[in-house]
Write a protein that holds these residues in place. Sequence first.
Motif, PDB file in Angstrom:
ATOM      1  N   SER A 101      -0.316  65.255  22.271  1.00  8.79           N
ATOM      2  CA  SER A 101       0.718  65.267  22.344  1.00  8.79           C
ATOM      3  C   SER A 101       1.321  66.451  22.426  1.00  8.79           C
ATOM      4  O   SER A 101       1.228  67.986  22.040  1.00  8.79           O
ATOM      5  CB  SER A 101       1.537  65.032  20.722  1.00  8.79           C
ATOM      6  N   ILE A 102       2.641  66.217  23.322  1.00  8.25           N
ATOM      7  CA  ILE A 102       3.701  67.466  23.409  1.00  8.25           C
ATOM      8  C   ILE A 102       5.196  66.591  22.915  1.00  8.25           C
ATOM      9  O   ILE A 102       5.690  66.071  23.019  1.00  8.25           O
ATOM     10  CB  ILE A 102       3.548  68.321  24.820  1.00  8.25           C
ATOM     11  N   PHE A 103       5.547  67.746  21.855  1.00 11.80           N
ATOM     12  CA  PHE A 103       6.653  66.919  21.485  1.00 11.80           C
ATOM     13  C   PHE A 103       7.590  68.057  21.555  1.00 11.80           C
ATOM     14  O   PHE A 103       7.621  69.609  21.622  1.00 11.80           O
ATOM     15  CB  PHE A 103       6.853  67.219  19.693  1.00 11.80           C
ATOM     16  N   VAL A 104       8.803  68.458  22.675  1.00  8.73           N
ATOM     17  CA  VAL A 104      10.306  68.697  22.985  1.00  8.73           C
ATOM     18  C   VAL A 104      11.213  69.097  21.892  1.00  8.73           C
ATOM     19  O   VAL A 104      11.587  67.471  22.262  1.00  8.73           O
ATOM     20  CB  VAL A 104       9.751  68.544  24.429  1.00  8.73           C
ATOM     21  N   LYS A 105      11.705  69.537  21.548  1.00 15.34           N
ATOM     22  CA  LYS A 105      12.338  69.722  20.146  1.00 15.34           C
ATOM     23  C   LYS A 105      13.805  69.249  20.523  1.00 15.34           C
ATOM     24  O   LYS A 105      14.387  68.720  19.974  1.00 15.34           O
ATOM     25  CB  LYS A 105      11.567  71.145  19.485  1.00 15.34           C
ATOM     26  N   ASN A 106      13.799  70.867  21.701  1.00 15.56           N
ATOM     27  CA  ASN A 106      15.644  70.654  22.021  1.00 15.56           C
ATOM     28  C   ASN A 106      16.194  69.593  22.808  1.00 15.56           C
ATOM     29  O   ASN A 106      16.722  68.851  22.304  1.00 15.56           O
ATOM     30  CB  ASN A 106      15.465  71.705  23.435  1.00 15.56           C
ATOM     31  N   ASP A 107      14.889  68.079  23.553  1.00 15.87           N
ATOM     32  CA  ASP A 107      14.840  66.993  23.605  1.00 15.87           C
ATOM     33  C   ASP A 107      14.907  65.944  22.977  1.00 15.87           C
ATOM     34  O   ASP A 107      15.154  65.083  23.672  1.00 15.87           O
ATOM     35  CB  ASP A 107      14.546  66.930  25.291  1.00 15.87           C
ATOM     36  N   ASN A 108      14.128  65.976  21.947  1.00 13.32           N
ATOM     37  CA  ASN A 108      13.614  65.508  21.020  1.00 13.32           C
ATOM     38  C   ASN A 108      12.879  64.807  22.111  1.00 13.32           C
ATOM     39  O   ASN A 108      12.934  63.569  21.988  1.00 13.32           O
ATOM     40  CB  ASN A 108      14.630  64.578  19.737  1.00 13.32           C
ATOM     41  N   ARG A 109      11.974  64.822  22.870  1.00 10.42           N
ATOM     42  CA  ARG A 109      11.022  64.149  23.725  1.00 10.42           C
ATOM     43  C   ARG A 109       9.588  63.809  23.515  1.00 10.42           C
ATOM     44  O   ARG A 109       9.255  65.215  23.175  1.00 10.42           O
ATOM     45  CB  ARG A 109      11.202  64.602  24.891  1.00 10.42           C
ATOM     46  N   LEU A 110       8.645  62.860  23.246  1.00  7.01           N
ATOM     47  CA  LEU A 110       7.405  63.492  22.455  1.00  7.01           C
ATOM     48  C   LEU A 110       6.600  62.088  24.194  1.00  7.01           C
ATOM     49  O   LEU A 110       7.398  61.145  24.050  1.00  7.01           O
ATOM     50  CB  LEU A 110       7.199  62.239  21.968  1.00  7.01           C
ATOM     51  N   LYS A 111       5.388  63.272  24.505  1.00  7.13           N
ATOM     52  CA  LYS A 111       4.395  62.787  25.472  1.00  7.13           C
ATOM     53  C   LYS A 111       3.067  62.633  24.291  1.00  7.13           C
ATOM     54  O   LYS A 111       3.075  63.848  23.998  1.00  7.13           O
ATOM     55  CB  LYS A 111       4.757  63.424  26.542  1.00  7.13           C
ATOM     56  N   ILE A 112       3.065  61.965  24.897  1.00  4.15           N
ATOM     57  CA  ILE A 112       1.093  61.667  24.183  1.00  4.15           C
ATOM     58  C   ILE A 112       0.736  61.471  25.289  1.00  4.15           C
ATOM     59  O   ILE A 112       0.323  60.296  26.542  1.00  4.15           O
ATOM     60  CB  ILE A 112       0.733  60.473  23.340  1.00  4.15           C
ATOM     61  N   ILE A 113      -0.709  61.976  25.277  1.00  7.77           N
ATOM     62  CA  ILE A 113      -1.667  61.997  27.010  1.00  7.77           C
ATOM     63  C   ILE A 113      -2.969  62.081  26.468  1.00  7.77           C
ATOM     64  O   ILE A 113      -3.481  62.562  25.682  1.00  7.77           O
ATOM     65  CB  ILE A 113      -1.855  63.809  27.607  1.00  7.77           C
ATOM     66  N   LYS A 114      -3.823  60.982  27.065  1.00  9.93           N
ATOM     67  CA  LYS A 114      -4.931  60.545  26.606  1.00  9.93           C
ATOM     68  C   LYS A 114      -6.477  61.586  27.624  1.00  9.93           C
ATOM     69  O   LYS A 114      -5.285  61.674  28.837  1.00  9.93           O
ATOM     70  CB  LYS A 114      -5.648  59.234  26.739  1.00  9.93           C
ATOM     71  N   LEU A 115      -6.840  62.701  27.055  1.00  9.04           N
ATOM     72  CA  LEU A 115      -6.978  63.444  27.930  1.00  9.04           C
ATOM     73  C   LEU A 115      -8.306  62.898  28.241  1.00  9.04           C
ATOM     74  O   LEU A 115      -8.883  63.761  30.001  1.00  9.04           O
ATOM     75  CB  LEU A 115      -7.965  64.263  27.035  1.00  9.04           C
ATOM     76  N   GLY A 119      -4.762  59.336  31.221  1.00 11.13           N
ATOM     77  CA  GLY A 119      -3.453  60.358  31.273  1.00 11.13           C
ATOM     78  C   GLY A 119      -2.529  59.654  30.563  1.00 11.13           C
ATOM     79  O   GLY A 119      -2.941  59.139  28.989  1.00 11.13           O
ATOM     80  N   LEU A 120      -1.280  59.801  30.588  1.00 15.69           N
ATOM     81  CA  LEU A 120      -0.117  59.438  29.963  1.00 15.69           C
ATOM     82  C   LEU A 120      -0.389  58.366  29.379  1.00 15.69           C
ATOM     83  O   LEU A 120       0.433  56.973  30.182  1.00 15.69           O
ATOM     84  CB  LEU A 120       1.188  59.669  30.875  1.00 15.69           C
ATOM     85  N   ILE A 121       0.083  58.024  27.822  1.00 17.48           N
ATOM     86  CA  ILE A 121      -0.124  56.407  27.503  1.00 17.48           C
ATOM     87  C   ILE A 121       1.286  56.735  26.714  1.00 17.48           C
ATOM     88  O   ILE A 121       1.708  55.678  26.304  1.00 17.48           O
ATOM     89  CB  ILE A 121      -0.816  56.669  26.534  1.00 17.48           C
ATOM     90  N   TYR A 122       2.340  57.715  26.425  1.00 17.08           N
ATOM     91  CA  TYR A 122       3.554  57.759  25.484  1.00 17.08           C
ATOM     92  C   TYR A 122       5.267  58.991  26.378  1.00 17.08           C
ATOM     93  O   TYR A 122       4.515  59.616  26.226  1.00 17.08           O
ATOM     94  CB  TYR A 122       3.626  57.566  24.330  1.00 17.08           C
ATOM     95  N   ASN A 123       5.917  58.372  26.281  1.00 12.84           N
ATOM     96  CA  ASN A 123       7.048  58.987  27.351  1.00 12.84           C
ATOM     97  C   ASN A 123       7.901  59.005  27.509  1.00 12.84           C
ATOM     98  O   ASN A 123       8.551  58.187  27.783  1.00 12.84           O
ATOM     99  CB  ASN A 123       6.346  59.617  28.859  1.00 12.84           C
ATOM    100  N   ASP A 124       8.719  59.383  25.497  1.00 15.22           N
ATOM    101  CA  ASP A 124       9.960  58.536  25.535  1.00 15.22           C
ATOM    102  C   ASP A 124      10.966  59.919  24.126  1.00 15.22           C
ATOM    103  O   ASP A 124       9.960  60.405  23.554  1.00 15.22           O
ATOM    104  CB  ASP A 124       9.946  57.620  25.003  1.00 15.22           C
ATOM    105  N   ILE A 125      12.174  59.625  24.530  1.00 22.11           N
ATOM    106  CA  ILE A 125      13.198  59.707  23.643  1.00 22.11           C
ATOM    107  C   ILE A 125      12.773  59.399  22.304  1.00 22.11           C
ATOM    108  O   ILE A 125      13.474  58.414  22.072  1.00 22.11           O
ATOM    109  CB  ILE A 125      14.484  60.785  24.054  1.00 22.11           C
ATOM    110  N   LEU A 126      12.847  60.272  21.480  1.00 24.68           N
ATOM    111  CA  LEU A 126      12.498  59.659  19.562  1.00 24.68           C
ATOM    112  C   LEU A 126      14.054  59.365  19.088  1.00 24.68           C
ATOM    113  O   LEU A 126      15.134  60.245  19.883  1.00 24.68           O
ATOM    114  CB  LEU A 126      12.031  60.660  18.726  1.00 24.68           C
ATOM    115  N   ASN A 127      14.326  58.637  18.078  1.00 23.70           N
ATOM    116  CA  ASN A 127      16.034  58.607  17.294  1.00 23.70           C
ATOM    117  C   ASN A 127      15.742  59.158  16.727  1.00 23.70           C
ATOM    118  O   ASN A 127      14.986  59.976  15.992  1.00 23.70           O
ATOM    119  CB  ASN A 127      16.210  57.652  17.869  1.00 23.70           C
TER     120      ASN A 127
END
Length: 127
Positions: A101-115, A119-127
């Motif tokens: 999981s990669i959480f970009v704090k400035n954008d509040n974006r979360l990416k979850i990657i199944k290795l 591949g990419l299973i989640y990519n969205d901005i958190l509220n």
Amino acid sequence: MKKLLITFLGILLLAGCSDDKTVSSEKPETDSTSTEEISEPVKEENKIETEQNEGLTDLPEYAILSEKINLDTHKAIIETDNRGNRIILFENDNGIKAFKSIFVKNDNRLKIIKLDDDGLIYNDILN
């Protein structure tokens, strides 16, 4: 004239073969394997293993992580947690890394990657 030329060439030859050591501002080249050996333990020390994933509950991305990843069977290893982003690896019971999981704090974006192949299973901005 011949004697002067021979004398001059002799001086150049002696000056070129002299044993004076010159100081160089260039750094000596290092072996690439020694650099890798030094940097590898540092990476290991930066990893923080959470005790049965209990430290994850305080994170803003915890709800999505628990929805997409079975946290009962996967152990979280926080690889990077700095001002800009947080990277968490999830190992299964066999010690094989299954999710990242990669959480970009400035954008509040979360990416979850199944290795594996998914591949990419989640990519969205958190509220």
